[in-house]
Design a protein around this motif. Sequence first.
Motif, PDB file in Angstrom:
ATOM      1  N   PHE A   1       0.848  -1.192   0.000  1.00  0.00           N
ATOM      2  CA  PHE A   1       0.000   0.000   0.000  1.00  0.00           C
ATOM      3  C   PHE A   1       0.882   1.240   0.000  1.00  0.00           C
ATOM      4  CE2 PHE A   1       0.893  -0.833   4.448  1.00  0.00           C
ATOM      5  CZ  PHE A   1       1.198   0.419   4.948  1.00  0.00           C
ATOM      6  N   VAL A   2       0.269   2.373  -0.335  1.00  0.00           N
ATOM      7  CA  VAL A   2       0.939   3.671  -0.249  1.00  0.00           C
ATOM      8  C   VAL A   2       0.041   4.596   0.568  1.00  0.00           C
ATOM      9  CG1 VAL A   2       1.861   5.657  -1.498  1.00  0.00           C
ATOM     10  CG2 VAL A   2       2.038   3.373  -2.500  1.00  0.00           C
ATOM     11  N   LEU A   3       0.603   5.185   1.606  1.00  0.00           N
ATOM     12  CA  LEU A   3      -0.124   6.147   2.433  1.00  0.00           C
ATOM     13  C   LEU A   3       0.534   7.517   2.261  1.00  0.00           C
ATOM     14  CD1 LEU A   3      -2.220   6.887   4.597  1.00  0.00           C
ATOM     15  CD2 LEU A   3      -0.558   6.194   6.336  1.00  0.00           C
ATOM     16  N   ILE A   4      -0.218   8.478   1.763  1.00  0.00           N
ATOM     17  CA  ILE A   4       0.285   9.836   1.555  1.00  0.00           C
ATOM     18  C   ILE A   4      -0.330  10.748   2.607  1.00  0.00           C
ATOM     19  CG2 ILE A   4       0.457  11.761  -0.056  1.00  0.00           C
ATOM     20  CD1 ILE A   4       0.191   9.778  -2.352  1.00  0.00           C
ATOM     21  N   LEU A   5       0.515  11.343   3.438  1.00  0.00           N
ATOM     22  CA  LEU A   5       0.080  12.291   4.466  1.00  0.00           C
ATOM     23  C   LEU A   5       0.475  13.690   4.015  1.00  0.00           C
ATOM     24  CD1 LEU A   5       1.140  10.369   7.712  1.00  0.00           C
ATOM     25  CD2 LEU A   5      -1.059  10.329   6.523  1.00  0.00           C
ATOM     26  N   ASP A   6      -0.521  14.512   3.710  1.00  0.00           N
ATOM     27  CA  ASP A   6      -0.261  15.836   3.166  1.00  0.00           C
ATOM     28  C   ASP A   6      -0.286  16.896   4.261  1.00  0.00           C
ATOM     29  OD1 ASP A   6      -2.033  18.303   1.351  1.00  0.00           O
ATOM     30  OD2 ASP A   6       0.077  17.785   1.052  1.00  0.00           O
ATOM     31  N   ASP A   7       0.627  17.842   4.176  1.00  0.00           N
ATOM     32  CA  ASP A   7       0.669  19.007   5.062  1.00  0.00           C
ATOM     33  C   ASP A   7       0.961  18.606   6.513  1.00  0.00           C
ATOM     34  OD1 ASP A   7      -1.546  21.821   5.768  1.00  0.00           O
ATOM     35  OD2 ASP A   7       0.634  21.688   5.657  1.00  0.00           O
ATOM     36  N   VAL A   8       2.090  17.932   6.709  1.00  0.00           N
ATOM     37  CA  VAL A   8       2.514  17.497   8.047  1.00  0.00           C
ATOM     38  C   VAL A   8       3.362  18.596   8.680  1.00  0.00           C
ATOM     39  CG1 VAL A   8       3.791  15.761   9.356  1.00  0.00           C
ATOM     40  CG2 VAL A   8       2.465  15.082   7.346  1.00  0.00           C
ATOM     41  N   TRP A   9       2.985  19.030   9.855  1.00  0.00           N
ATOM     42  CA  TRP A   9       3.690  20.108  10.542  1.00  0.00           C
ATOM     43  C   TRP A   9       4.494  19.613  11.747  1.00  0.00           C
ATOM     44  CZ3 TRP A   9       3.064  25.622   9.731  1.00  0.00           C
ATOM     45  CH2 TRP A   9       2.275  25.927   8.624  1.00  0.00           C
ATOM     46  N   THR A  10       4.126  18.449  12.280  1.00  0.00           N
ATOM     47  CA  THR A  10       4.737  17.956  13.509  1.00  0.00           C
ATOM     48  C   THR A  10       5.204  16.518  13.299  1.00  0.00           C
ATOM     49  OG1 THR A  10       3.152  19.301  14.737  1.00  0.00           O
ATOM     50  CG2 THR A  10       4.383  17.648  15.991  1.00  0.00           C
ATOM     51  N   HIS A  11       6.378  16.191  13.843  1.00  0.00           N
ATOM     52  CA  HIS A  11       6.873  14.816  13.698  1.00  0.00           C
ATOM     53  C   HIS A  11       6.079  13.870  14.595  1.00  0.00           C
ATOM     54  CE1 HIS A  11       8.998  14.494  17.600  1.00  0.00           C
ATOM     55  NE2 HIS A  11       9.131  15.800  17.469  1.00  0.00           N
ATOM     56  N   PHE A  12       6.100  12.587  14.247  1.00  0.00           N
ATOM     57  CA  PHE A  12       5.395  11.562  15.008  1.00  0.00           C
ATOM     58  C   PHE A  12       6.112  10.230  14.815  1.00  0.00           C
ATOM     59  CE2 PHE A  12       3.488  11.949  10.820  1.00  0.00           C
ATOM     60  CZ  PHE A  12       3.507  10.635  10.364  1.00  0.00           C
ATOM     61  N   ASP A  13       5.816   9.285  15.698  1.00  0.00           N
ATOM     62  CA  ASP A  13       6.381   7.941  15.614  1.00  0.00           C
ATOM     63  C   ASP A  13       5.458   7.072  14.768  1.00  0.00           C
ATOM     64  OD1 ASP A  13       7.010   5.174  16.145  1.00  0.00           O
ATOM     65  OD2 ASP A  13       8.291   5.897  17.772  1.00  0.00           O
ATOM     66  N   VAL A  14       5.978   6.572  13.655  1.00  0.00           N
ATOM     67  CA  VAL A  14       5.177   5.792  12.717  1.00  0.00           C
ATOM     68  C   VAL A  14       4.568   4.563  13.396  1.00  0.00           C
ATOM     69  CG1 VAL A  14       5.275   4.400  10.616  1.00  0.00           C
ATOM     70  CG2 VAL A  14       6.446   6.591  10.699  1.00  0.00           C
ATOM     71  N   LYS A  15       5.335   3.911  14.264  1.00  0.00           N
ATOM     72  CA  LYS A  15       4.852   2.705  14.940  1.00  0.00           C
ATOM     73  C   LYS A  15       3.726   3.043  15.914  1.00  0.00           C
ATOM     74  CE  LYS A  15       9.207   0.146  14.651  1.00  0.00           C
ATOM     75  NZ  LYS A  15      10.307  -0.480  15.432  1.00  0.00           N
ATOM     76  N   GLU A  16       3.845   4.175  16.602  1.00  0.00           N
ATOM     77  CA  GLU A  16       2.803   4.555  17.553  1.00  0.00           C
ATOM     78  C   GLU A  16       1.479   4.862  16.850  1.00  0.00           C
ATOM     79  OE1 GLU A  16       5.675   6.549  20.988  1.00  0.00           O
ATOM     80  OE2 GLU A  16       4.134   7.744  19.984  1.00  0.00           O
ATOM     81  N   VAL A  17       1.570   5.364  15.642  1.00  0.00           N
ATOM     82  CA  VAL A  17       0.355   5.629  14.874  1.00  0.00           C
ATOM     83  C   VAL A  17      -0.285   4.315  14.416  1.00  0.00           C
ATOM     84  CG1 VAL A  17      -0.580   6.696  12.778  1.00  0.00           C
ATOM     85  CG2 VAL A  17       1.130   7.895  14.142  1.00  0.00           C
ATOM     86  N   GLY A  18       0.563   3.318  14.088  1.00  0.00           N
ATOM     87  CA  GLY A  18       0.049   2.029  13.630  1.00  0.00           C
ATOM     88  C   GLY A  18       0.231   1.802  12.153  1.00  0.00           C
ATOM     89  N   ILE A  19       1.319   2.369  11.583  1.00  0.00           N
ATOM     90  CA  ILE A  19       1.590   2.213  10.152  1.00  0.00           C
ATOM     91  C   ILE A  19       2.681   1.167   9.978  1.00  0.00           C
ATOM     92  CG2 ILE A  19       2.227   3.398   8.025  1.00  0.00           C
ATOM     93  CD1 ILE A  19       1.471   6.035   9.423  1.00  0.00           C
ATOM     94  N   PRO A  20       2.358  -0.022   9.426  1.00  0.00           N
ATOM     95  CA  PRO A  20       3.359  -1.091   9.265  1.00  0.00           C
ATOM     96  C   PRO A  20       4.222  -0.888   8.024  1.00  0.00           C
ATOM     97  CG  PRO A  20       1.208  -1.858   8.537  1.00  0.00           C
ATOM     98  CD  PRO A  20       1.016  -0.443   8.986  1.00  0.00           C
ATOM     99  N   LEU A  21       5.463  -0.541   8.229  1.00  0.00           N
ATOM    100  CA  LEU A  21       6.363  -0.311   7.096  1.00  0.00           C
ATOM    101  C   LEU A  21       7.503  -1.317   7.040  1.00  0.00           C
ATOM    102  CD1 LEU A  21       6.649   3.598   7.183  1.00  0.00           C
ATOM    103  CD2 LEU A  21       5.152   2.201   5.748  1.00  0.00           C
ATOM    104  N   GLU A  22       7.760  -2.025   8.133  1.00  0.00           N
ATOM    105  CA  GLU A  22       8.912  -2.914   8.188  1.00  0.00           C
ATOM    106  C   GLU A  22       8.554  -4.359   7.861  1.00  0.00           C
ATOM    107  OE1 GLU A  22      10.599  -2.476  12.017  1.00  0.00           O
ATOM    108  OE2 GLU A  22      11.105  -0.351  11.764  1.00  0.00           O
ATOM    109  N   THR A  23       7.262  -4.665   7.766  1.00  0.00           N
ATOM    110  CA  THR A  23       6.854  -6.062   7.607  1.00  0.00           C
ATOM    111  C   THR A  23       6.402  -6.408   6.198  1.00  0.00           C
ATOM    112  OG1 THR A  23       4.612  -5.464   8.302  1.00  0.00           O
ATOM    113  CG2 THR A  23       6.135  -6.228  10.011  1.00  0.00           C
ATOM    114  N   GLY A  24       6.330  -5.442   5.307  1.00  0.00           N
ATOM    115  CA  GLY A  24       5.830  -5.748   3.966  1.00  0.00           C
ATOM    116  C   GLY A  24       6.178  -4.670   2.977  1.00  0.00           C
ATOM    117  N   GLY A  25       5.249  -4.443   2.049  1.00  0.00           N
ATOM    118  CA  GLY A  25       5.509  -3.493   0.972  1.00  0.00           C
ATOM    119  C   GLY A  25       4.841  -2.165   1.180  1.00  0.00           C
ATOM    120  N   GLY A  26       4.594  -1.771   2.434  1.00  0.00           N
ATOM    121  CA  GLY A  26       3.965  -0.486   2.701  1.00  0.00           C
ATOM    122  C   GLY A  26       4.903   0.680   2.458  1.00  0.00           C
TER     123      GLY A  26
END
Length: 978
Positions: free
Chosen positions: A223-248
């Motif tokens: 999958f592809v997740l596009i987050l537009d207009d980000v002003w503040t950093h965040f922890d990808v894992k805390e949000v729940g976005i799996p990027l290390e286990t597949g093709g995200g």
Amino acid sequence: MGSIHGTRGKNRTLRSKMKVLSTRSKDVMAEAKDAEQHSSKKRKTEVDNWQSKVQTLENKFKCFEQDVEQRSKFSRIGLSNHADKIHKEVEELIDQGKFSEGILLNINEEKVQPLVTTNMKGKAFEQNLKEVVEYSLSEVSKIGIWGMGGVGKTTLAKHIHNYLLKESRFSGHVYWVTVSQDFSITKMQRNIAKSFGLDLSSEDDEEKMAAQLFESLNRIKSFVLILDDVWTHFDVKEVGIPLETGGGKLIITSRSSEVCDRIGCQKKVKVATLFMTESWKLFVETLGHSGDLPMEIKEIAKRMTKKCDGLPLGLITMAASMRGVNDVFEWRDAFEEFTESCMQMENMNNEVFSVLRFSYNRLREPRLQKCFLYCCLFPEDFKIKRDELIHLFIVEGLLVRRNSRAAEFDQGHAVLNKLERACLLESVLNDKGKSVRMHDLVRQMALRIARDEFKWMVKAGAQLRELPGEQEWSEDLDKVSLMENDIKEISQPLSNMPGLHVLDLSYTSLQQLPSSVSNLVSLSALLLRHCWELRSLPPLDELKNLTELDLFPTKIKEVPQGLGSLVNLRCLDMTMDRVHSDMESFNKPAVDILARLSNLQSLSIPFAVRVEDIRGMRQLEVFHGVFVDVCSFNGFVKHRQSCGTPSFFEIALELKQSSKLVLNFIRYDNKVILRDLVLTGDNVEMLCYDKIEEERDVTLLPLDTQDLVIDHCDVRTFSNSFVDSIPSLIRSEDLRGITIYSCKGIEFLMRSSNCSSMGERMMGDHELTSTCNPFPSLEILCLFSLDEFSGLCKLDLGEALPPVGTFCHLCKLYVTGCCKMKKLIPRWLLQYLLNLTVIRVCNCWEMEEIITEDEEEQAKQCASSASSSSPFPSNESRSIKDDVVVLPKLQRVHLNFLPKLKSIYKGRMTCGSIQHIQVLTCGKLKRLPLTLPLQNGQPSAPPALQEIFMDHEEAWDALEWDHPEYKNVLHPFFKPKR
């Protein structure tokens, strides 16, 4: 014998291959069945097709084995050739059964649509697009797109979204989420979930939401997740976005390179400003000048372009502000003004604001500028309804006074159109109608002007739980907007702002206001709209300058103390929400309070009003209120007839006030609600210019009623026809909407005899024609909970069909809870419904057919009985020669909870504009009667079709089709109920 042994050897080889194929088939189907039972997956159509081919081949192989043993059908050579052919088919199916792209689809998501975007060109843009796409198709999982505000990051990201949407490896799993400045983890989690159809609205715990997001996205894998207009950093894992286990893949856009770094972007792409040649091309395209520019103007335009320094947003807003300007002197003046505004800024960020500020300055008219600035009082990305915004413009005195409210609304729309053309506002069209929004960069520019030059404090949508600190409440504040915050109480005094004119606390969680509000003696507008928990106000006696008080809807149960002292009040809205409030418990005010508010222009109240108070409000243009006796109701109607005001109204005649709720599908200006009345056919009448006999006990309806609601009334007429209960209604040329809710005694909306009988009445009134067109302007018809209702129109023997023009503007038909009704629309009636766009039928337990041919013979007899002078439709227009009916404008068909429904139509339907079909809990319906258009001789989907929504796959599979290819053509649009 050798040939026989050779054939049998091939048979043994084939048997071994078939065993491999059968084993693979069982494994695939077991995997698909397990996934369908334990996850939000379903098997792909190609899996079912493959399985069907396997079963066919297995049967073919069994027959082949019998032939080998019996040698009854083929020669030895024939058997050998047949074995070779089967062997080839087996090899092909084994290879196809690998399913390299997987065997499952996610059924939890909406079909993602391409985004609408600007057509950008140029080497830099194309290079950026290519670079990000290549990163997305590589091992890189996090990509950052960064650059200054207005440089085109969002535009680039939208092009990337649309490009990757076509990329097969992602199978359409490309999701877009706008983050914005009012960032929070939970808000972003919900928006991400919403983008692919996961509902997290009932969950508040961040960790639980993260777990659900992770599991759902992990099942999608690529999958592809596009987050537009980000002003503040965040922890990808805390949000729940799996990027290390597949093709995200995660792509973000931000104005800050640091934000990209802290999120962990492995690759960053900076969006730089445009080169001069690209800037000039964009400027000219936006300017929209036909032909070549005059030489002098062209030179000035190029200098302007150079001054924008390649900033796309600046170029667009600059060029838009100069559209239609043809005088070289005006161009010179504009360039001088633009140069001066740029000199006041110091850094590049300020240059952006100077470009935008220039467009603001170019508005010239102070009223345009004030209207523009007013929009920044709303939260970021807030979609502001045009009508509500124009209402505020009027109340605030931002528009030029006109003779009527309609004229002022026209002026307001013209203002908003100018602001849109100047690229300072963006037009938004959604299910709530036309709205506008501010680009976030434009809003920041407006906020800076409002703060520095007009002393406004705007914290709208800032996720505040308490008021801003005391240091921000300066004495010279003019306007304060704290709308859409979770503020539950005001603990600090509001008494040091003698010049405060506007206090907007709408959409907050306040339960009461402090007494210090009474010290804001200059306050002209106190806005508490949608403060659901607000129960009380302090005394308002001292707020003598108040012109607007908005309390819609709150839990306040009585008129605020001191309301009668607000003699300058122009707008008062105390309307209660029937869903959340008990209207019967509202404490009635003293009888003379409204009489003192003679300057009111707009009045909306939940309690009964005296008509003499309305007569005293000479400036009243909008009135929403209740009357509890016929005399007062008629007095209001006659008052409007004589003096023409108020221009717009929503009035209810309720013999007893109640909290009954009528579903509101209709929104027109002039609305009448008749509740708990007995309608006999001679006690309700449209008020015309004819004299009404004073002694008759008649309820009068305003002649310009646009929306009529009949709620919990008892219809007592010989014919059981609704039209006979209010005969004069049939000739109303302004009536746009009718809602009939929970009434007794209504079997039909009208009868064919109503037309001729009304024609006789009109002849008696010296009209020119003996027929009338029933409901010539009706657009929306809503029929709810009518236990005795059987049909829309009853054909009477010996009577002609209704004339041309009947229902000629009807576009939306809603029928719910009419339990006796079996047939919705007789086919002969379709000739009048060519503008129908929506059919919605729900909870009609006896409904068997939507379109029926039961009355065709009777309709033909009625048509033949028409006199030659009557303008009846021809047979050609009625289309009764074959079994095809045409509804050219039909867009939506929703059929829900109709357990006895067997047929939409037994013939065929041509619906070239169809967009949505919904069939839920209609277990006996086995056919969709659509006739599909042909493309190159083959059936193709209707061009506007978006979805066919049904309970489950089994319901879809059970459908019968008029053409063998229809199911395959329409299957991509099928969506099962979640």
